[in-house]
Every structure is written in C-alpha cells, then in structure tokens.
Design a protein around this motif. Structure first.
Motif, PDB file in Angstrom:
ATOM      1  N   LYS A 101      49.842  35.636  40.312  1.00  0.00           N
ATOM      2  CA  LYS A 101      48.967  36.192  41.017  1.00  0.00           C
ATOM      3  C   LYS A 101      49.096  37.650  40.689  1.00  0.00           C
ATOM      4  O   LYS A 101      47.814  38.446  40.533  1.00  0.00           O
ATOM      5  CB  LYS A 101      49.129  36.164  42.589  1.00  0.00           C
ATOM      6  CG  LYS A 101      48.777  34.748  43.047  1.00  0.00           C
ATOM      7  CD  LYS A 101      48.575  34.685  44.579  1.00  0.00           C
ATOM      8  CE  LYS A 101      47.997  33.414  44.765  1.00  0.00           C
ATOM      9  NZ  LYS A 101      48.117  33.239  46.367  1.00  0.00           N
ATOM     10  N   ASN A 102      50.351  38.196  40.458  1.00  0.00           N
ATOM     11  CA  ASN A 102      50.401  39.737  40.020  1.00  0.00           C
ATOM     12  C   ASN A 102      49.976  40.034  38.846  1.00  0.00           C
ATOM     13  O   ASN A 102      49.290  41.010  38.505  1.00  0.00           O
ATOM     14  CB  ASN A 102      51.769  40.133  40.186  1.00  0.00           C
ATOM     15  CG  ASN A 102      52.587  40.314  41.669  1.00  0.00           C
ATOM     16  OD1 ASN A 102      51.736  40.413  42.646  1.00  0.00           O
ATOM     17  ND2 ASN A 102      53.853  40.366  41.927  1.00  0.00           N
ATOM     18  N   ILE A 103      50.468  39.162  37.740  1.00  0.00           N
ATOM     19  CA  ILE A 103      49.803  39.521  36.621  1.00  0.00           C
ATOM     20  C   ILE A 103      48.358  39.244  36.362  1.00  0.00           C
ATOM     21  O   ILE A 103      47.813  40.067  35.707  1.00  0.00           O
ATOM     22  CB  ILE A 103      50.607  38.895  35.214  1.00  0.00           C
ATOM     23  CG1 ILE A 103      50.679  37.153  35.605  1.00  0.00           C
ATOM     24  CG2 ILE A 103      52.089  39.288  35.330  1.00  0.00           C
ATOM     25  CD1 ILE A 103      51.128  36.416  34.234  1.00  0.00           C
ATOM     26  N   GLN A 114      46.746  42.473  37.586  1.00  0.00           N
ATOM     27  CA  GLN A 114      46.958  43.537  36.623  1.00  0.00           C
ATOM     28  C   GLN A 114      45.921  43.363  35.384  1.00  0.00           C
ATOM     29  O   GLN A 114      45.612  44.304  34.800  1.00  0.00           O
ATOM     30  CB  GLN A 114      48.446  43.591  36.186  1.00  0.00           C
ATOM     31  CG  GLN A 114      49.281  43.986  37.324  1.00  0.00           C
ATOM     32  CD  GLN A 114      50.681  43.944  36.829  1.00  0.00           C
ATOM     33  OE1 GLN A 114      51.131  43.706  35.657  1.00  0.00           O
ATOM     34  NE2 GLN A 114      51.679  44.199  38.079  1.00  0.00           N
ATOM     35  N   SER A 115      45.569  42.305  35.363  1.00  0.00           N
ATOM     36  CA  SER A 115      44.660  41.902  34.007  1.00  0.00           C
ATOM     37  C   SER A 115      43.357  42.425  34.419  1.00  0.00           C
ATOM     38  O   SER A 115      42.600  42.163  35.372  1.00  0.00           O
ATOM     39  CB  SER A 115      44.358  40.308  34.073  1.00  0.00           C
ATOM     40  OG  SER A 115      43.576  40.188  32.925  1.00  0.00           O
ATOM     41  N   PRO A 116      42.735  43.313  33.294  1.00  0.00           N
ATOM     42  CA  PRO A 116      41.411  44.084  33.705  1.00  0.00           C
ATOM     43  C   PRO A 116      40.289  43.063  33.721  1.00  0.00           C
ATOM     44  O   PRO A 116      39.425  43.441  34.342  1.00  0.00           O
ATOM     45  CB  PRO A 116      41.317  44.793  32.285  1.00  0.00           C
ATOM     46  CG  PRO A 116      42.331  44.381  31.469  1.00  0.00           C
ATOM     47  CD  PRO A 116      43.358  43.674  32.147  1.00  0.00           C
ATOM     48  N   ASP A 117      40.303  41.847  33.046  1.00  0.00           N
ATOM     49  CA  ASP A 117      39.377  40.760  33.107  1.00  0.00           C
ATOM     50  C   ASP A 117      39.712  39.629  34.054  1.00  0.00           C
ATOM     51  O   ASP A 117      38.706  38.775  34.022  1.00  0.00           O
ATOM     52  CB  ASP A 117      38.837  40.416  31.499  1.00  0.00           C
ATOM     53  CG  ASP A 117      40.121  39.829  30.735  1.00  0.00           C
ATOM     54  OD1 ASP A 117      41.294  39.831  31.439  1.00  0.00           O
ATOM     55  OD2 ASP A 117      39.969  39.449  29.720  1.00  0.00           O
ATOM     56  N   VAL A 146      41.866  37.542  33.677  1.00  0.00           N
ATOM     57  CA  VAL A 146      42.332  36.256  33.150  1.00  0.00           C
ATOM     58  C   VAL A 146      43.595  36.448  32.532  1.00  0.00           C
ATOM     59  O   VAL A 146      43.926  37.635  31.898  1.00  0.00           O
ATOM     60  CB  VAL A 146      41.222  35.807  31.842  1.00  0.00           C
ATOM     61  CG1 VAL A 146      41.566  34.762  31.054  1.00  0.00           C
ATOM     62  CG2 VAL A 146      39.798  35.734  32.301  1.00  0.00           C
ATOM     63  N   VAL A 147      44.466  35.353  32.425  1.00  0.00           N
ATOM     64  CA  VAL A 147      45.836  35.469  31.731  1.00  0.00           C
ATOM     65  C   VAL A 147      46.011  34.202  31.263  1.00  0.00           C
ATOM     66  O   VAL A 147      45.670  33.142  31.531  1.00  0.00           O
ATOM     67  CB  VAL A 147      46.826  35.809  32.857  1.00  0.00           C
ATOM     68  CG1 VAL A 147      46.989  34.807  33.860  1.00  0.00           C
ATOM     69  CG2 VAL A 147      48.138  36.201  32.351  1.00  0.00           C
ATOM     70  N   GLU A 148      46.621  34.462  29.822  1.00  0.00           N
ATOM     71  CA  GLU A 148      47.001  33.282  29.145  1.00  0.00           C
ATOM     72  C   GLU A 148      48.551  33.430  28.833  1.00  0.00           C
ATOM     73  O   GLU A 148      49.041  34.309  28.539  1.00  0.00           O
ATOM     74  CB  GLU A 148      46.345  33.426  27.731  1.00  0.00           C
ATOM     75  CG  GLU A 148      44.792  33.173  27.583  1.00  0.00           C
ATOM     76  CD  GLU A 148      44.411  32.763  26.139  1.00  0.00           C
ATOM     77  OE1 GLU A 148      45.056  32.641  25.244  1.00  0.00           O
ATOM     78  OE2 GLU A 148      43.045  32.878  26.096  1.00  0.00           O
ATOM     79  N   LEU A 149      49.162  32.183  29.183  1.00  0.00           N
ATOM     80  CA  LEU A 149      50.547  31.951  29.230  1.00  0.00           C
ATOM     81  C   LEU A 149      50.949  30.768  28.505  1.00  0.00           C
ATOM     82  O   LEU A 149      50.417  29.980  28.327  1.00  0.00           O
ATOM     83  CB  LEU A 149      51.119  31.955  30.819  1.00  0.00           C
ATOM     84  CG  LEU A 149      50.518  33.171  31.915  1.00  0.00           C
ATOM     85  CD1 LEU A 149      50.588  32.402  33.126  1.00  0.00           C
ATOM     86  CD2 LEU A 149      51.477  34.195  31.438  1.00  0.00           C
ATOM     87  N   GLN A 150      52.144  30.858  28.097  1.00  0.00           N
ATOM     88  CA  GLN A 150      52.849  29.673  27.489  1.00  0.00           C
ATOM     89  C   GLN A 150      53.714  28.931  28.454  1.00  0.00           C
ATOM     90  O   GLN A 150      54.584  29.669  29.165  1.00  0.00           O
ATOM     91  CB  GLN A 150      53.641  29.972  26.296  1.00  0.00           C
ATOM     92  CG  GLN A 150      52.447  30.236  25.057  1.00  0.00           C
ATOM     93  CD  GLN A 150      53.086  29.869  23.797  1.00  0.00           C
ATOM     94  OE1 GLN A 150      54.279  30.331  23.507  1.00  0.00           O
ATOM     95  NE2 GLN A 150      52.476  29.254  23.100  1.00  0.00           N
TER      96      GLN A 150
END
Length: 153
Positions: free
Chosen positions: A13-15, A18-21, A23-27
């Motif tokens: 949730k924190n990242i 912080q994401s401007p759009d 959306v976050v992509e993670l492995q």
C-alpha cells in the motif's frame, strides 16, 4: 506484533501511494526474498487483500520474467460511487463482498471508521440470521439503503 501478511500488505500500500499513476509492478520472488517468506505468502496477501471489492485491479504473469501488477481503482465522486454500489451490489450480496465494498469506501475516506464498523455489524451473517438466498438479498438491500443514506443522493 503484526504478522508477515500485515507487513507485506502495508508495504504494498505504501509503494502504491508513492506511485504517481497508482500502479506498481513487482516480482513475486523479489518480494518473497525481501520479506523472507515463500512466494505463496505473497500470493495469499495479494489474493485476499488486494481484491476488486477492496478497490484494486491485479494482473499476474507467471514464469521467469513474471510480475504482479497492482493498480488502485479510485472512486472520484459520489455519483461514481452510487453507480459503483449499484453495479457491485446487485440483487444479492455475500458477506465477503459487502465487507470489501465497505473497506473500499473507508479507504477512500468516503465513510469514517465508525460508519464502516456499523455497516459491517449490520450486514454480518450472524445478525442476518436468515437462510440463503434470502440473507444475501436482505444484505444487498440493507447495504444499498445505508450507503445511500450515508453518502447522500
């Protein structure tokens, strides 16, 4: 002390915040290594705490270069919330979905924590002590009416 699932959820949730759009992509493997857990723990957190009912879209690609993409779905206005409620709730609503909608509205700060607790109590299966499908029908009507009263028409 919080458990690993809570810590992973809060980290994600924190990242996302912080994401401007939004959306976050993670492995999955990198997250598992970071939190010293098995990849299935990551799957569990994502599948139970980042659902559409809770306001998230999740896309997952498995394999060597696989990733998990999490996107926060924002509810921009009260009108959009009304449309979302009527599309999501429908004529019947199970308890998990009701709680997901309540969670999403609380996270978006459309309702307070106190209001969310009252809503959760009112739609709980032990309070609506009815046989299915009547219980899910009553829950849907009850939640719609309460949310319309809280959010205004």
């Amino acid at each position: 002390m919080r458990n690993v699932s809570d810590i992973i959820e809060q980290y994600l949730k924190n990242i996302l915040q912080q994401s401007p759009d939004g959306v976050v992509e993670l492995q999955r493997s990198e997250l598992a290594e970071k939190f010293q857990c098995v990849p299935s723990q990551i799957n569990y957190v994502i599948s139970t705490r980042f659902t559409l009912e809770k306001g998230y879209l999740v896309e997952s690609k498995r394999g060597g270069g696989g990733y998990i993409r999490i996107q926060r779905v924002e509810l921009p206005s009260k009108e959009a919330i009304h449309v979302h409620i009527f599309r999501t709730v429908g004529m019947e609503l199970d308890q998990a979905s009701a709680e997901g909608i309540i969670y999403q509205l609380e996270e978006g700060r459309f309702i307070t924590a106190r209001e969310a607790n009252l809503l959760r109590a009112a739609v709980a299966r032990d309070v609506l002590n009815l046989k299915l499908p009547l219980r899910d029908e009553v829950r849907a009507r009850l939640l719609k009416a309460m949310l319309i009263a809280l959010l205004g028409k």
